[in-house]
Design an enzyme around this catalytic site. Structure first.
Site, mmCIF file in Angstrom:
data_model
loop_
_atom_site.group_PDB
_atom_site.id
_atom_site.type_symbol
_atom_site.label_atom_id
_atom_site.label_comp_id
_atom_site.label_asym_id
_atom_site.label_seq_id
_atom_site.Cartn_x
_atom_site.Cartn_y
_atom_site.Cartn_z
ATOM 1 N N GLN A 131 0.853 -1.208 0.000
ATOM 2 C CA GLN A 131 0.000 0.000 0.000
ATOM 3 C C GLN A 131 0.881 1.247 0.000
ATOM 4 O O GLN A 131 0.558 2.255 0.640
ATOM 5 C CB GLN A 131 -0.912 0.005 1.241
ATOM 6 N N SER A 132 1.986 1.211 -0.734
ATOM 7 C CA SER A 132 2.994 2.267 -0.669
ATOM 8 C C SER A 132 2.503 3.627 -1.197
ATOM 9 O O SER A 132 2.087 3.745 -2.348
ATOM 10 C CB SER A 132 4.209 1.835 -1.488
#
Ligand SMILES: *Cc1c(COP(=O)(O)O)cnc(C)c1O
Length: 337
Positions: free
Chosen positions: A75-76
């Protein structure tokens, strides 16, 4: 320091605001609390990586790159913003996503994962924790070269010396704003992850002889390891920026009491912090970085380690898109369950 020597793209038209947080301070019973709204930086969704990308993408363009290659967690925020910068510049973007929590990659997940698709990522390669990230990115770059293309590799979090200049620039920006607003800052509190933000602020404040201490709040690593990482990078950033004085090791303080069971894994203190910022100031944090950093800020104020009369600036590094993939942990219904 003279940052104008470096090539830079501009993704944010104005300085991000410094705002008071009187309702949060009242709820905690102390400290004069302010927030630097780097969640309002430019590119899709804002956040700290935008400042680093201004310098990194300028170099990529100068080298004639047609594709940005980078790496991050599933989920960068960094991957989302690198992709958004690529779109803005007419470049392609390929991502390596590291499953830091086993089984955490869900191709149908909301939050940043959805935005990778929406923003038109060219390629996603999912690897396990401990994989050779640099090697995977180098292989992507080689595959592009075989097609006559040119990939530019940006390290995780954009945290090398060049990217760190973004937070040297932030230090200069916030010092000017504090002067204009008559704000004598006693301490800065910020999340400390891949270290470029923390290290860049240290280098920038040192280069201005500001004398403002920074408390980093870890999101992943134990204290000694993180302090070593931040110091090493701060030394490199200071050298690149042309800071004359050496970076003292004691200037690096990283607290690890709010990491909890591990990177991105929820804690009760994080949930309380995210809900408290939303409910008192209308500010959206995130569960992975700023929620844990704010949990540290809150605990330090409550314990009196941050004194009631201290003026504290919390640097909000962004991340709110991840809220939308975290409802099960953060919503009232989740807490009641
Ligand atoms: C990446 C990130 C951080 C940590 O910044 P580093 O420069 O990697 O230490 C903090 N907050 C958010 C929202 C981030 O995405």
């Amino acid at each position: 320091m003279n940052l104008a020597r470096f090539k830079r793209r501009r993704y944010t038209a104005h300085a991000t605001p410094i705002e008071p947080m009187p309702h949060l301070a009242a709820a905690l019973g102390g400290a004069r609390l302010f927030v630097k709204r780097d969640d309002l930086l430019g590119l899709a969704g804002g956040g700290n990586k935008t400042r680093k990308l201004e310098f990194l993408v300028a170099e990529a363009l100068a080298q004639g790159a047609d594709t940005l290659i980078t790496v991050g967690a599933v989920q960068s925020n960094h991957c989302r913003l690198t992709l958004a910068a690529a779109v803005r510049e007419g470049l392609k973007c390929q991502l390596v996503l590291e499953q830091r929590v086993p089984g955490s990659y869900d191709p149908a997940a909301s939050g940043n994962n959805f935005l990778f698709d929406l923003l038109g990522v060219e390629k996603v390669e999912v690897v396990e924790l401990g994989a050779d990230l640099a090697g995977t990115m180098a292989a992507m770059q080689a595959a592009l070269a075989a097609q006559g293309r040119r990939g530019y590799i940006i390290p995780g979090g954009g945290s090398n010396a060049l990217g760190g200049l973004g937070y040297v620039a932030c230090a200069e920006e916030l010092l000017q704003q504090a002067f204009d607003q008559g704000l004598a800052i006693d301490r800065i509190v910020v999340a400390s992850g891949s270290a470029g933000t923390h290290a860049g602020l240290v280098a920038g404040l040192l280069g201005n002889s500001a004398g403002i201490p920074i408390t980093g709040i870890n999101v992943r690593r134990p204290r000694a390891e993180q302090e070593g990482n931040v110091h090493k990078l701060a030394v490199e950033i200071a050298a690149l920026a042309g800071v004359a004085s050496p970076v003292p090791r004691e200037a690096i303080v990283c607290r690890d009491e709010w990491v909890g069971p591990g990177y991105s894994l929820p804690t009760a203190e994080m949930v309380e912090a995210v809900r408290l910022f939303a409910g008192t100031e209308g500010i959206l944090l995130d569960p992975v970085y700023t929620g844990k950093a704010a949990a540290g800020l809150i605990a330090l104020v409550r314990s009196g380690e941050i004194a009631r009369d201290e003026t504290v600036l919390f640097v909000h590094t962004g991340g709110s898109p991840v809220l939308f993939a975290s409802q099960a942990v953060l919503a009232t219904t989740a807490r009641a369950a």
